[in-house]
Design an enzyme around this catalytic site. Structure first.
Site, PDB file in Angstrom:
ATOM      1  N   TYR A   1      52.419  74.575  65.416  1.00  0.00           N
ATOM      2  CA  TYR A   1      52.847  75.976  65.442  1.00  0.00           C
ATOM      3  C   TYR A   1      51.872  76.880  64.674  1.00  0.00           C
ATOM      4  O   TYR A   1      51.920  78.094  64.801  1.00  0.00           O
ATOM      5  CB  TYR A   1      54.260  76.137  64.856  1.00  0.00           C
ATOM      6  CG  TYR A   1      55.366  75.531  65.714  1.00  0.00           C
ATOM      7  CD1 TYR A   1      55.088  74.930  66.934  1.00  0.00           C
ATOM      8  CD2 TYR A   1      56.690  75.565  65.302  1.00  0.00           C
ATOM      9  CE1 TYR A   1      56.087  74.379  67.721  1.00  0.00           C
ATOM     10  CE2 TYR A   1      57.696  75.009  66.081  1.00  0.00           C
ATOM     11  CZ  TYR A   1      57.380  74.412  67.286  1.00  0.00           C
ATOM     12  OH  TYR A   1      58.379  73.859  68.055  1.00  0.00           O
TER      13      TYR A   1
ATOM     14  N   LYS B   1      54.216  60.285  66.981  1.00  0.00           N
ATOM     15  CA  LYS B   1      53.781  59.860  68.314  1.00  0.00           C
ATOM     16  C   LYS B   1      52.420  59.197  68.097  1.00  0.00           C
ATOM     17  O   LYS B   1      51.397  59.582  68.677  1.00  0.00           O
ATOM     18  CB  LYS B   1      53.712  61.091  69.245  1.00  0.00           C
ATOM     19  CG  LYS B   1      53.484  60.775  70.691  1.00  0.00           C
ATOM     20  CD  LYS B   1      54.683  60.141  71.377  1.00  0.00           C
ATOM     21  CE  LYS B   1      54.335  59.806  72.824  1.00  0.00           C
ATOM     22  NZ  LYS B   1      55.324  58.922  73.464  1.00  0.00           N
TER      23      LYS B   1
ATOM     24  N   ASP C   1      59.808  60.070  71.359  1.00  0.00           N
ATOM     25  CA  ASP C   1      60.582  59.953  72.605  1.00  0.00           C
ATOM     26  C   ASP C   1      61.753  58.985  72.404  1.00  0.00           C
ATOM     27  O   ASP C   1      62.881  59.238  72.843  1.00  0.00           O
ATOM     28  CB  ASP C   1      59.690  59.539  73.783  1.00  0.00           C
ATOM     29  CG  ASP C   1      58.653  58.485  73.410  1.00  0.00           C
ATOM     30  OD1 ASP C   1      58.460  58.220  72.215  1.00  0.00           O
ATOM     31  OD2 ASP C   1      58.033  57.921  74.328  1.00  0.00           O
TER      32      ASP C   1
ATOM     33  N   ASP D   1      61.744  70.558  65.146  1.00  0.00           N
ATOM     34  CA  ASP D   1      62.386  71.701  65.796  1.00  0.00           C
ATOM     35  C   ASP D   1      63.290  71.192  66.918  1.00  0.00           C
ATOM     36  O   ASP D   1      64.474  71.557  67.027  1.00  0.00           O
ATOM     37  CB  ASP D   1      61.270  72.603  66.366  1.00  0.00           C
ATOM     38  CG  ASP D   1      61.790  73.932  66.862  1.00  0.00           C
ATOM     39  OD1 ASP D   1      62.984  74.210  66.698  1.00  0.00           O
ATOM     40  OD2 ASP D   1      60.988  74.698  67.443  1.00  0.00           O
TER      41      ASP D   1
ATOM     42  N   ASP E   1      67.685  70.403  66.740  1.00  0.00           N
ATOM     43  CA  ASP E   1      68.611  71.104  67.636  1.00  0.00           C
ATOM     44  C   ASP E   1      69.457  70.101  68.415  1.00  0.00           C
ATOM     45  O   ASP E   1      70.660  70.301  68.604  1.00  0.00           O
ATOM     46  CB  ASP E   1      67.849  71.991  68.631  1.00  0.00           C
ATOM     47  CG  ASP E   1      67.691  73.413  68.103  1.00  0.00           C
ATOM     48  OD1 ASP E   1      67.828  73.602  66.877  1.00  0.00           O
ATOM     49  OD2 ASP E   1      67.443  74.325  68.911  1.00  0.00           O
TER      50      ASP E   1
END
Ligand code: NAD
Length: 363
Positions: free
Chosen positions: A141, A192, A224, A248, A252
């Site tokens: 980000y 990852k 994943d 993020d 959620d």
């Protein structure tokens, strides 16, 4: 020494839910050894209306001087047509950046009384208690270079950069291990590393930090798989630590397992333990002004503030216990209402929590 708390109600339901959280803080200030002084300032759309900016200098100055910040929510349709640089959300991002709030703590807790609210089977989620520790000021980000340019044969190219320094990884992992040490003593570091070199480094540093916490068990999981496991068997997790973008998304998803957006608090901390505390939900313009919003996420954010910035874990537990007692008594705001329960508004819910704290201290 008196601790300074800056209150930022913000927009939409922000002022309504913050009023209930302030009631709780005032009750503790007047009835315990909690020595606090509260100040209030503008942020988001309310600040744009008054000053033309989502984060006025006066607000930022007060935030810098405060020991902790309590925020309601920002944003709403009124400000959506504005250019992106002066939208309400910029106020929030500015606070995170200016205060160096690199550690985002997002608990996903499902009170057993609300197990029916989840989209998963009650037995999979009843008693769920995960803490997701998300890196908040680095990663893709913020990495440079970034942007969209037309440089390859006239075709546009979009670029974002995933970048972490060892020290950025180290400090967020330390936060996760410290928290796990006070909970069930398990950290799952999510990366990852099979594809992204940057998260290969993440895994190495997490392992190195873990070696300094022999009482905490560290595991690693690809993002994943972590997404899949959160839906399949979420109670296997205690503390999860991960990058800005993975956190993020996963936080959620974890929040939704609890089925009750109005119940979940969050904290964003800097290196000195100063923090900004806020519910995870937004300003809910659809119900603003109706007196129906659930104030419990904001009240539970006060509990996090007491635990992480004000070193008052006992008072945090008093608030959490009172919330549990109110739910046991069958009180529900509309977002968590179910058959046989008693529906109450924002203000009545706040009063009920204060009364439950008073009852508990008399017992
Ligand atoms: P939202 O979280 O505001 O609302 C989503 C849904 O959940 C709505 O139906 C709302 O009524 C309900 N809801 C949310 N909080 C509730 C509560 N405490 N009690 C009962 N019901 C509640 O998300 P949205 O509708 O996507 O966004 C609305 C505005 O909030 C937008 O302007 C968005 O940018 C902003 N927003 C701000 C923050 C923040 O300040 N941290 C976070 C997310 C969204």
């Amino acid at each position: 020494m008196t601790k300074k708390i800056l209150i930022l109600p913000g927009d939409g339901i922000g002022p309504e839910i913050i009023a209930e959280a302030v009631k709780v803080l005032a009750f503790l200030r007047d009835g315990s050894d909690l020595d606090i002084a509260m100040d209030e300032a503008l942020v988001g759309g309310a600040a744009i209306d008054a000053t033309g900016e989502p984060l006025p200098d006066a607000t930022l100055d007060l935030a810098r001087q405060a020991d902790a910040v309590l925020l309601g929510a920002v944003g709403g349709p009124k400000w959506e047509p504005l250019p992106i640089e002066i939208r309400p959300e910029k106020g929030l991002l500015g606070l995170r950046r200016e205060l160096g709030l690199f550690a985002n703590l997002r608990p996903a807790i499902l009170y057993p009384q609300l197990a029916d609210a989840s989209s998963l089977k009650p037995e999979l989620v009843a008693g769920l208690d995960i803490m997701i520790v998300r890196e908040l000021t680095g990663g893709i980000y913020f990495g440079q270079p970034r942007g969209v340019s037309a440089r390859e044969g006239g075709e546009r190219v979009g670029v974002n950069t995933l970048r972490y320094t060892e020290s950025e990884i180290r400090r967020i992992c330390e936060v996760a291990f410290d928290i796990a040490g006070k909970r069930d003593k398990r950290v799952c570091s999510v990366d990852k590393a099979n594809v992204l070199e940057c998260t290969e480094l993440w895994r190495e540093v997490a392992t190195d930090v873990g070696a300094g916490y022999p009482n905490v068990v560290l595991s690693h999981m690809y993002v994943d798989n972590a997404a899949m496991q959160l839906i399949r068997a979420p109670k296997q997790f205690d503390v999860m630590v991960t990058t800005n973008m993975f956190g993020d998304i996963l936080s959620d998803a974890a929040a939704m397992l609890t089925g009750s957006i109005g119940m979940l608090p969050s904290a964003s901390l800097n290196e000195t333990g100063k923090g900004m505390y806020e519910p995870i939900h937004g300003s809910a313009p659809d119900i603003a002004g109706k007196g129906t919003a659930n104030p419990l996420a904001t009240i539970l954010s006060v509990a996090m503030m007491l635990r992480y910035s004000l070193d008052q874990p006992g008072l945090a537990e008093r608030i959490e216990g009172a919330v549990s007692n109110v739910l046991d008594a069958g009180l529900r705001t509309s977002d968590i209402m179910s058959e046989g329960m008693r529906q109450v508004g924002t203000c009545d819910m706040g009063d009920a929590v204060v009364n439950a704290m008073a009852d508990a201290s008399r017992a």
